[in-house]
Design a protein around this motif. Structure first.
Motif, PDB file in Angstrom:
ATOM      1  N   VAL B 216       0.850  -1.189   0.000  1.00 38.06           N
ATOM      2  CA  VAL B 216       0.000   0.000   0.000  1.00 38.06           C
ATOM      3  C   VAL B 216       0.886   1.240   0.000  1.00 38.06           C
ATOM      4  O   VAL B 216       1.802   1.362   0.820  1.00 38.06           O
ATOM      5  CB  VAL B 216      -0.927   0.009   1.249  1.00 38.06           C
ATOM      6  CG1 VAL B 216      -1.658   1.338   1.372  1.00 38.06           C
ATOM      7  CG2 VAL B 216      -1.925  -1.144   1.194  1.00 38.06           C
ATOM      8  N   ILE B 217       0.632   2.145  -0.941  1.00 42.37           N
ATOM      9  CA  ILE B 217       1.386   3.403  -1.000  1.00 42.37           C
ATOM     10  C   ILE B 217       0.698   4.441  -0.123  1.00 42.37           C
ATOM     11  O   ILE B 217      -0.511   4.673  -0.245  1.00 42.37           O
ATOM     12  CB  ILE B 217       1.469   3.919  -2.451  1.00 42.37           C
ATOM     13  CG1 ILE B 217       2.332   2.969  -3.298  1.00 42.37           C
ATOM     14  CG2 ILE B 217       2.033   5.341  -2.494  1.00 42.37           C
ATOM     15  CD1 ILE B 217       2.459   3.399  -4.761  1.00 42.37           C
ATOM     16  N   VAL B 218       1.467   5.047   0.774  1.00 44.34           N
ATOM     17  CA  VAL B 218       0.966   6.156   1.585  1.00 44.34           C
ATOM     18  C   VAL B 218       1.984   7.287   1.513  1.00 44.34           C
ATOM     19  O   VAL B 218       3.119   7.086   1.086  1.00 44.34           O
ATOM     20  CB  VAL B 218       0.751   5.759   3.075  1.00 44.34           C
ATOM     21  CG1 VAL B 218      -0.287   4.656   3.205  1.00 44.34           C
ATOM     22  CG2 VAL B 218       2.064   5.327   3.718  1.00 44.34           C
ATOM     23  N   SER B 219       1.585   8.465   1.930  1.00 47.23           N
ATOM     24  CA  SER B 219       2.526   9.577   1.928  1.00 47.23           C
ATOM     25  C   SER B 219       3.396   9.518   3.178  1.00 47.23           C
ATOM     26  O   SER B 219       3.105   8.795   4.126  1.00 47.23           O
ATOM     27  CB  SER B 219       1.774  10.907   1.850  1.00 47.23           C
ATOM     28  OG  SER B 219       0.852  11.011   2.911  1.00 47.23           O
ATOM     29  N   ASP B 220       4.467  10.290   3.161  1.00 50.47           N
ATOM     30  CA  ASP B 220       5.408  10.302   4.287  1.00 50.47           C
ATOM     31  C   ASP B 220       5.680  11.749   4.676  1.00 50.47           C
ATOM     32  O   ASP B 220       6.367  12.438   3.939  1.00 50.47           O
ATOM     33  CB  ASP B 220       6.698   9.602   3.876  1.00 50.47           C
ATOM     34  CG  ASP B 220       7.669   9.498   5.045  1.00 50.47           C
ATOM     35  OD1 ASP B 220       7.228   9.689   6.190  1.00 50.47           O
ATOM     36  OD2 ASP B 220       8.865   9.240   4.793  1.00 50.47           O
ATOM     37  N   PRO B 221       5.115  12.248   5.780  1.00 51.34           N
ATOM     38  CA  PRO B 221       4.226  11.552   6.710  1.00 51.34           C
ATOM     39  C   PRO B 221       2.816  11.458   6.152  1.00 51.34           C
ATOM     40  O   PRO B 221       2.491  12.121   5.180  1.00 51.34           O
ATOM     41  CB  PRO B 221       4.263  12.466   7.944  1.00 51.34           C
ATOM     42  CG  PRO B 221       4.490  13.832   7.406  1.00 51.34           C
ATOM     43  CD  PRO B 221       5.356  13.656   6.182  1.00 51.34           C
ATOM     44  N   SER B 222       1.995  10.630   6.819  1.00 50.76           N
ATOM     45  CA  SER B 222       0.608  10.466   6.397  1.00 50.76           C
ATOM     46  C   SER B 222      -0.286  10.565   7.634  1.00 50.76           C
ATOM     47  O   SER B 222       0.203  10.702   8.756  1.00 50.76           O
ATOM     48  CB  SER B 222       0.443   9.112   5.712  1.00 50.76           C
ATOM     49  OG  SER B 222      -0.876   8.937   5.228  1.00 50.76           O
ATOM     50  N   TYR B 223      -1.595  10.496   7.400  1.00 51.31           N
ATOM     51  CA  TYR B 223      -2.547  10.487   8.525  1.00 51.31           C
ATOM     52  C   TYR B 223      -2.298   9.210   9.315  1.00 51.31           C
ATOM     53  O   TYR B 223      -2.549   8.115   8.841  1.00 51.31           O
ATOM     54  CB  TYR B 223      -3.954  10.549   7.967  1.00 51.31           C
ATOM     55  CG  TYR B 223      -5.061  10.375   8.983  1.00 51.31           C
ATOM     56  CD1 TYR B 223      -5.067  11.098  10.172  1.00 51.31           C
ATOM     57  CD2 TYR B 223      -6.105   9.496   8.744  1.00 51.31           C
ATOM     58  CE1 TYR B 223      -6.082  10.934  11.095  1.00 51.31           C
ATOM     59  CE2 TYR B 223      -7.135   9.330   9.670  1.00 51.31           C
ATOM     60  CZ  TYR B 223      -7.107  10.050  10.840  1.00 51.31           C
ATOM     61  OH  TYR B 223      -8.112   9.885  11.758  1.00 51.31           O
ATOM     62  N   PHE B 224      -1.776   9.335  10.526  1.00 47.72           N
ATOM     63  CA  PHE B 224      -1.205   8.154  11.193  1.00 47.72           C
ATOM     64  C   PHE B 224      -2.252   7.111  11.580  1.00 47.72           C
ATOM     65  O   PHE B 224      -1.956   5.930  11.651  1.00 47.72           O
ATOM     66  CB  PHE B 224      -0.326   8.552  12.386  1.00 47.72           C
ATOM     67  CG  PHE B 224      -1.084   8.994  13.623  1.00 47.72           C
ATOM     68  CD1 PHE B 224      -1.481  10.309  13.786  1.00 47.72           C
ATOM     69  CD2 PHE B 224      -1.376   8.085  14.627  1.00 47.72           C
ATOM     70  CE1 PHE B 224      -2.159  10.708  14.926  1.00 47.72           C
ATOM     71  CE2 PHE B 224      -2.054   8.479  15.772  1.00 47.72           C
ATOM     72  CZ  PHE B 224      -2.455   9.802  15.919  1.00 47.72           C
ATOM     73  N   ILE B 225      -3.496   7.547  11.798  1.00 47.60           N
ATOM     74  CA  ILE B 225      -4.501   6.539  12.166  1.00 47.60           C
ATOM     75  C   ILE B 225      -4.869   5.682  10.947  1.00 47.60           C
ATOM     76  O   ILE B 225      -5.178   4.503  11.077  1.00 47.60           O
ATOM     77  CB  ILE B 225      -5.744   7.187  12.818  1.00 47.60           C
ATOM     78  CG1 ILE B 225      -5.313   7.999  14.065  1.00 47.60           C
ATOM     79  CG2 ILE B 225      -6.750   6.123  13.246  1.00 47.60           C
ATOM     80  CD1 ILE B 225      -6.459   8.501  14.927  1.00 47.60           C
ATOM     81  N   ALA B 226      -4.788   6.275   9.759  1.00 45.10           N
ATOM     82  CA  ALA B 226      -4.996   5.460   8.553  1.00 45.10           C
ATOM     83  C   ALA B 226      -3.855   4.451   8.411  1.00 45.10           C
ATOM     84  O   ALA B 226      -4.075   3.274   8.136  1.00 45.10           O
ATOM     85  CB  ALA B 226      -5.094   6.354   7.327  1.00 45.10           C
ATOM     86  N   ASP B 227      -2.616   4.915   8.635  1.00 47.14           N
ATOM     87  CA  ASP B 227      -1.473   4.000   8.618  1.00 47.14           C
ATOM     88  C   ASP B 227      -1.712   2.806   9.534  1.00 47.14           C
ATOM     89  O   ASP B 227      -1.455   1.658   9.176  1.00 47.14           O
ATOM     90  CB  ASP B 227      -0.211   4.720   9.121  1.00 47.14           C
ATOM     91  CG  ASP B 227       0.393   5.636   8.067  1.00 47.14           C
ATOM     92  OD1 ASP B 227      -0.163   5.704   6.959  1.00 47.14           O
ATOM     93  OD2 ASP B 227       1.415   6.285   8.366  1.00 47.14           O
ATOM     94  N   LEU B 228      -2.197   3.102  10.746  1.00 52.37           N
ATOM     95  CA  LEU B 228      -2.412   2.042  11.732  1.00 52.37           C
ATOM     96  C   LEU B 228      -3.470   1.050  11.247  1.00 52.37           C
ATOM     97  O   LEU B 228      -3.343  -0.155  11.464  1.00 52.37           O
ATOM     98  CB  LEU B 228      -2.839   2.642  13.077  1.00 52.37           C
ATOM     99  CG  LEU B 228      -1.772   3.458  13.809  1.00 52.37           C
ATOM    100  CD1 LEU B 228      -2.361   4.088  15.076  1.00 52.37           C
ATOM    101  CD2 LEU B 228      -0.560   2.614  14.162  1.00 52.37           C
ATOM    102  N   VAL B 229      -4.508   1.567  10.584  1.00 47.02           N
ATOM    103  CA  VAL B 229      -5.538   0.669  10.033  1.00 47.02           C
ATOM    104  C   VAL B 229      -4.910  -0.278   9.016  1.00 47.02           C
ATOM    105  O   VAL B 229      -5.089  -1.497   9.086  1.00 47.02           O
ATOM    106  CB  VAL B 229      -6.676   1.479   9.364  1.00 47.02           C
ATOM    107  CG1 VAL B 229      -7.619   0.560   8.595  1.00 47.02           C
ATOM    108  CG2 VAL B 229      -7.453   2.282  10.401  1.00 47.02           C
ATOM    109  N   PHE B 230      -4.132   0.293   8.083  1.00 49.27           N
ATOM    110  CA  PHE B 230      -3.564  -0.530   7.018  1.00 49.27           C
ATOM    111  C   PHE B 230      -2.586  -1.557   7.608  1.00 49.27           C
ATOM    112  O   PHE B 230      -2.573  -2.719   7.204  1.00 49.27           O
ATOM    113  CB  PHE B 230      -2.838   0.342   5.981  1.00 49.27           C
ATOM    114  CG  PHE B 230      -3.677   1.486   5.449  1.00 49.27           C
ATOM    115  CD1 PHE B 230      -5.066   1.382   5.379  1.00 49.27           C
ATOM    116  CD2 PHE B 230      -3.091   2.672   5.029  1.00 49.27           C
ATOM    117  CE1 PHE B 230      -5.853   2.427   4.910  1.00 49.27           C
ATOM    118  CE2 PHE B 230      -3.863   3.730   4.551  1.00 49.27           C
ATOM    119  CZ  PHE B 230      -5.248   3.609   4.495  1.00 49.27           C
ATOM    120  N   GLU B 231      -1.796  -1.118   8.578  1.00 50.95           N
ATOM    121  CA  GLU B 231      -0.835  -2.041   9.191  1.00 50.95           C
ATOM    122  C   GLU B 231      -1.548  -3.163   9.942  1.00 50.95           C
ATOM    123  O   GLU B 231      -1.147  -4.316   9.909  1.00 50.95           O
ATOM    124  CB  GLU B 231       0.114  -1.274  10.122  1.00 50.95           C
ATOM    125  CG  GLU B 231       1.188  -0.532   9.342  1.00 50.95           C
ATOM    126  CD  GLU B 231       2.040   0.394  10.198  1.00 50.95           C
ATOM    127  OE1 GLU B 231       3.126   0.782   9.745  1.00 50.95           O
ATOM    128  OE2 GLU B 231       1.597   0.743  11.327  1.00 50.95           O
TER     129      GLU B 231
END
Lengths: 488, 488
Positions: B216-231
């Motif tokens: 999954v491509i995300v930005s750096d930094p990204s909305y961290f709660i979305a990151d946590l969902v994907f992880e």
């Protein structure tokens, strides 16, 4: 108004005249559905200013649009996108399939199709028989609206963020007192976690506990949406039959002896769908098993508050279970379907994890609704509403039971429950429930709740009959239609 | 009142006197916390009737309780559980750990600990700087309360069940018109799915798309709660840097050429956390990539409605993407944190799956709140509220930016955004954000939003500064405190 300035790009490196460039791009906006029929275009003056062009250029562009029937020039109104448009291109969202990535298995929800959709469509019915929902016409509307307004008036951003970071602390306090008083739970406010309805509590608890391949004991039949949650998380379900005393704890003991079971999902009180309440002996056996084996237990107590006689049983969670029971309940069954409020009772470490997972799913609850619910509990309105509802539901239960016993004598078997909002009707095998419902549907009666009459559940030939939300007249009519539909 | 009849079991096969049996069981109830200090016990007459025993037996049992200090006999009141209790046994829920099943890895949420909790506690602050939330004091409280009352008055059970089975159809209709008009999305009501805030939409969309191991491509930094969902769903995140023009689409193209990427999560408008809006060129490149590659895209457009200048960019979802973009937005950013309402725009087959998953998580929304929101949209209150808020937020943005430029010149770098509700402040390396926040916290100022100053994010040394909810006085005070805290 659309941001035309950014949408229309002028290219000065081409021989294509400016007015033509503008016209083509406006047509594209119409074709793509961004400019809808009836939309007023900006005046030539405004668009000229926005694009930094001469007004005559815009007029020329609009003339093209008019001559090609994309736009009408209406007197005293201006240029308006025609309602009689030439061919429209296919649009991104209007296609039926996300064919571009569906083949990667993105959408793989088919197995749920048959049971998550009602057997017959709900929309053309006169009367709906539900799964066992409260009668929203009994709601203390004025009081609820007052509490809502009060909460909204007093809202400060700081209060919301503090209380509402995960849940409203006033509601947690009110609920913990309410649950201690009504259910004998030995909890503090730190043992309560407020969710959207009981369903979110089940989803979150199960998500924290179940890993793919884990064995989970459920009843047979069980609350089917809980089953679907566990299966989606990869659980292997082991089903234990339910008889007139509830889940057979003897079978559970045998399963626990032979299997490493991760979790057990139980509904000892007004079991869903069968409405059976577990006997004292089974409860004691169950508690013994929970203490002896290394399992997590979800106790779903969705309508504890609705009992028609004195002497409810206390939940298993009020007993000695070493913190293994995650107790889940709902205010939705009390306040009605308009509100979705539930709660999870567990030890603090489990709730810490639950709160974190909830942030990924939903951040936090609606602070105002939660505050209003706290107000309803604190000033006694909730208890009064429950008492009032109980009296009426008891009458409706009596009436529905009598009518069904009388009118559907050879057709249906059921045991009159001691509380709750539904009957569990099992149709005798010679009466195919599917056919009966089909006929009833033609007569304007539809079932929206749990119905087992198709596919792998056809042998159950049973359904939930929510009596609480039907008044006398409706009960009579509904049972008359079912009777007629059962005649050969 | 507790169900004493079921709680107190009389054994006639023993030599233990009846009064003693009753006393022992009542003591157990007190010890287990089921009978709380201050609880009035049933009168001797009532309990005698319930247990079918002589009243004198009950009096004898109560005498034991009084003599052992468990209960007080209060004149004109009756027998009341003492507030001065002898030793209380440990309770099921009051232990700190679910030790019984924790070792099976039931609770495995530790990795989220550090980032999901605020860096400094929120509860003892004078002023809170949030992540970029609306000012709830601007809410049209009377209008909202009126819409709520109206929805509640008109609620019929049938209407709720029909509309509310998944979501309120009036709100879907109102929203689809609103989104077409403001965002140029070519959608019908069938392309809208209402959720609890944008977060639930992200969670559901990602859950349907991501399988463990997917890239999954995300930005750096990204909305961290979305990151946590994907992880949590097992995704492998590939991070793409964000510069002043937004996510680097060149990097994305290189990644797509070399990897099988399942999904991309983008925030082209007021990127979170950096507030950057993606340039037209990058947008066009992005759309090209989305068309060329076989990927699903979540476009998170959480505060599109807040723009201080004319000329917003339209979302990518309004372009030609072949149905690959799942567009997610929020009414929470408009109506404020008290309400959690979001939506997902996608092709109908994807939304069908999304609706099913939502039933497992949450069944349906709050019908009344959704109906009230539909009313606010339909009568123009929402748009008026957005316009009013925007004027004020633009002023606050100006003021915050000027103050920070002036007072924190050498300390902080930021780019003034063209809209939204927050600034993205990057502190120069010699100013450790953690230390500054620690000092500010002592002075009563706390940050509740995205703060990157500890752990693996310490190098970012940055935070979101929500200006929209702070009035002039608060802005001045807050920046004064931050200035003082940055002094060496």
């Amino acid at each position: 108004m659309l941001p035309y300035k950014n949408l229309i790009l002028i290219n000065t490196d081409t021989t294509e005249p400016l007015y033509r460039q503008i016209a083509v791009q406006l047509i594209a906006l119409i074709q793509e559905g961004k400019l809808l029929p009836g939309t007023l275009l900006p005046s030539t003056r405004t668009l000229a200013f926005d694009l930094q062009l001469h007004r005559k250029t815009i007029t020329a562009a609009y003339d093209v649009l008019v001559s090609e029937d994309w736009v009408d020039n209406l007197p005293r109104k201006g240029y308006v996108v025609s309602s009689d448009l030439p061919l429209i291109k296919p649009r991104s969202y209007k296609k039926n399939k996300i064919s571009a990535f569906a083949h990667k298995g993105v959408i793989s929800f088919e197995p749920l199709d048959t049971i998550l959709n009602p057997v017959f469509p709900l929309d053309k019915s006169r009367i709906m028989i539900d799964d066992g929902f409260p009668d929203v016409s009994l709601l203390p509307v004025t009081t609820i609206a007052k509490q809502f307004k009060k909460a909204l008036d007093n809202v400060t951003y700081k209060a919301i963020l503090r209380h509402g970071m995960w849940e409203n602390s006033n509601l947690s306090v009110a609920l913990s007192t309410f649950l201690k008083q009504t259910r004998g739970l030995d909890i503090g406010v730190e043992n309560i976690f407020i969710t959207r309805g009981a369903q979110m509590a089940i989803y979150i608890a199960a998500s924290l506990i179940i890993k793919p391949g884990d064995k989970v004991i459920v009843s047979d039949p069980s609350y089917f949406i809980a089953d679907l949650v566990f299966e989606r998380l990869g659980a292997e379900l082991i089903r234990v039959p339910v008889d007139s005393e509830g889940m057979c704890t003897q079978s559970i003991e045998e399963i626990l002896q032979k299997n490493e079971v991760k979790m057990m999902y139980i509904i000892p009180h007004h079991h869903h769908p069968t409405t059976v309440t577990m006997s004292v002996e089974r409860r004691q056996h169950m508690l013994k098993l929970i203490k002896a084996y290394d399992i997590a237990v979800i106790e779903d107590d969705y309508d504890y508050d609705f009992q028609f006689k004195y002497d409810p049983y206390l939940p298993l969670a009020s007993g000695d279970h070493g913190g293994k029971i995650i107790y889940i309940g709902s205010l939705t069954k009390v306040l009605g379907t308009p509100f979705r409020l539930g709660y999870m009772v567990a030890t603090t470490d489990f709730l810490d994890a639950a709160r974190k997972l909830r942030r990924l799913i939903d951040i936090r609850g609606d602070a105002i609704i939660e505050e209003a619910a706290a107000g309803l509990i604190n000033n006694g309105d909730l208890t009064r509403h429950i008492q009032r509802s109980n009296r009426l539901y008891a009458q409706r239960c009596d009436m529905a039971s009598e009518l069904i016993s009388k009118e559907l004598t050879d057709v249906v078997n059921f045991t009159k429950p001691t509380g709750g909002m539904a009957l569990w009707l099992t149709f005798n095998p010679e009466f195919k429930l599917y056919d009966i419902l089909k006929k009833a549907h033609k007569d304007g009666i539809v079932l929206s709740g749990t119905v087992y009459c198709t596919g792998k559940n056809a042998h159950l030939n049973s359904c939930r009959f929510g009596f609480a939300s039907l008044n006398e007249k409706q009960l009579i009519e509904v049972i008359e239609v079912l009777k007629k539909a059962s005649e050969k």
